[in-house]
Design a protein around this motif. Sequence first.
Motif, PDB file in Angstrom:
ATOM      1  N   GLU A  54       2.553  -7.490   0.928  1.00  0.00           N
ATOM      2  CA  GLU A  54       1.588  -7.387   1.731  1.00  0.00           C
ATOM      3  C   GLU A  54       1.539  -7.975   3.129  1.00  0.00           C
ATOM      4  O   GLU A  54       0.735  -7.536   3.935  1.00  0.00           O
ATOM      5  CB  GLU A  54       0.387  -8.123   0.761  1.00  0.00           C
ATOM      6  CG  GLU A  54       0.204  -7.717  -0.253  1.00  0.00           C
ATOM      7  CD  GLU A  54       0.852  -8.485  -1.495  1.00  0.00           C
ATOM      8  OE1 GLU A  54       2.031  -8.634  -1.248  1.00  0.00           O
ATOM      9  OE2 GLU A  54       0.291  -8.796  -2.685  1.00  0.00           O
ATOM     10  N   GLU A  69       0.899  -1.309   0.098  1.00  0.00           N
ATOM     11  CA  GLU A  69       0.043   0.082  -0.024  1.00  0.00           C
ATOM     12  C   GLU A  69       0.980   1.327  -0.031  1.00  0.00           C
ATOM     13  O   GLU A  69       0.428   2.239  -0.666  1.00  0.00           O
ATOM     14  CB  GLU A  69      -0.957   0.027   1.258  1.00  0.00           C
ATOM     15  CG  GLU A  69      -1.832  -1.213   1.283  1.00  0.00           C
ATOM     16  CD  GLU A  69      -2.562  -0.966   2.594  1.00  0.00           C
ATOM     17  OE1 GLU A  69      -3.799  -1.863   2.771  1.00  0.00           O
ATOM     18  OE2 GLU A  69      -2.279  -0.449   3.620  1.00  0.00           O
ATOM     19  N   THR A 115       0.917   4.066  -3.095  1.00  0.00           N
ATOM     20  CA  THR A 115       0.774   5.315  -2.521  1.00  0.00           C
ATOM     21  C   THR A 115       1.800   6.613  -2.890  1.00  0.00           C
ATOM     22  O   THR A 115       1.587   7.569  -3.515  1.00  0.00           O
ATOM     23  CB  THR A 115       0.139   5.568  -1.278  1.00  0.00           C
ATOM     24  OG1 THR A 115      -0.844   4.654  -1.054  1.00  0.00           O
ATOM     25  CG2 THR A 115      -0.224   7.035  -0.866  1.00  0.00           C
TER      26      THR A 115
END
Length: 338
Positions: free
Chosen positions: A193, A153, A157
């Motif tokens: 992850e 993530e 981003t």
Amino acid sequence: MTICPGCSRSHHCFRHHDLNHLVPMGLRIFKSCVCSCVYEERQRKKKRSSYEKRTNASLKSFGYDIGKQIGVGAYSTVHEAYSPTQQRVAVKIIDKRKLVASSLRILSKYFDQEMQIQSKLDDVNIIKLFDTMEVGSKLYIFMELAEGGDLLEFINTHGLISETRSKRLFRELCMAVYHCHINLIAHRDLKCENVLLSKDMKVKLSDFGFACYCHKMSETYCGSAAYSAPEIIQEKPYNPMLSDSWSLGVILFTMVSATMPFEETNLNRLVTNQLRRNWHFPRHAIKILSEEVMELVADILEPDAKLRPSVTQIIESRWLSPSAVRKTTASSTAKNEV
């Protein structure tokens, strides 16, 4: 027969002229119609709501309060929660009703092993396990909350991670894996992850569902193909610790380039690219990366497991060792100035 406005399928719908037949059944008659599927779905929602209320009441009796959902998987969800001491924690909720019988047996096996293994690990860079509970058809795993989300993530981003920050994060990850290995435990599912980040950007290794004790060669195919060593994809017996090393190399490549070295769309092509070392850093990464980090990735992504460095050797590499810090920084600075 008519077309149901709720599900667009043909059903026998209950109209007003069916009133005398429906009232004894306890059905409520609406202005248009209520077909059997709509009624059944409403009943299921009522049962789920009632079940969730009873479950939450059971958890609260033990001092836990479940909060908002922060993650979702194939058969589980992750929520924020408060512990009996009002500490913010995370809870992974596994719904056994979503699993077929064979999957349920596999889950039971790996769940017991995961809990046993994780309870033995105590490292600042490994997610702490606090408590486990089983209520009805659901398993609840209460653990340390990583407020920074996961590494994938973060990369999606913010893009690639600077080499200086990557060095610190990767070293913390390697130390977490080293702690596992000296306890004869292999993670076997290292991927971005499963690398969580705390509020102050510290690494927290998570998800030990495929972890195993390293008493012998492993023959279990597990993990994500894009992060898996070639010997695993070829379904050969493998050293799980050295397969962890390969996964670390893929993670490091992804951190410093914001791309993956291999695609997993075709397994035959994937393993061919692995064995032929058919990978390369993107041009935008080569311009800013030091030779030391690129050399380390090349060393780790060694298709011959016997020649692949252990996590100890990775930690002692030129790029991660303290003596290499000034050299790497100077090299990166010079390239950035150009």
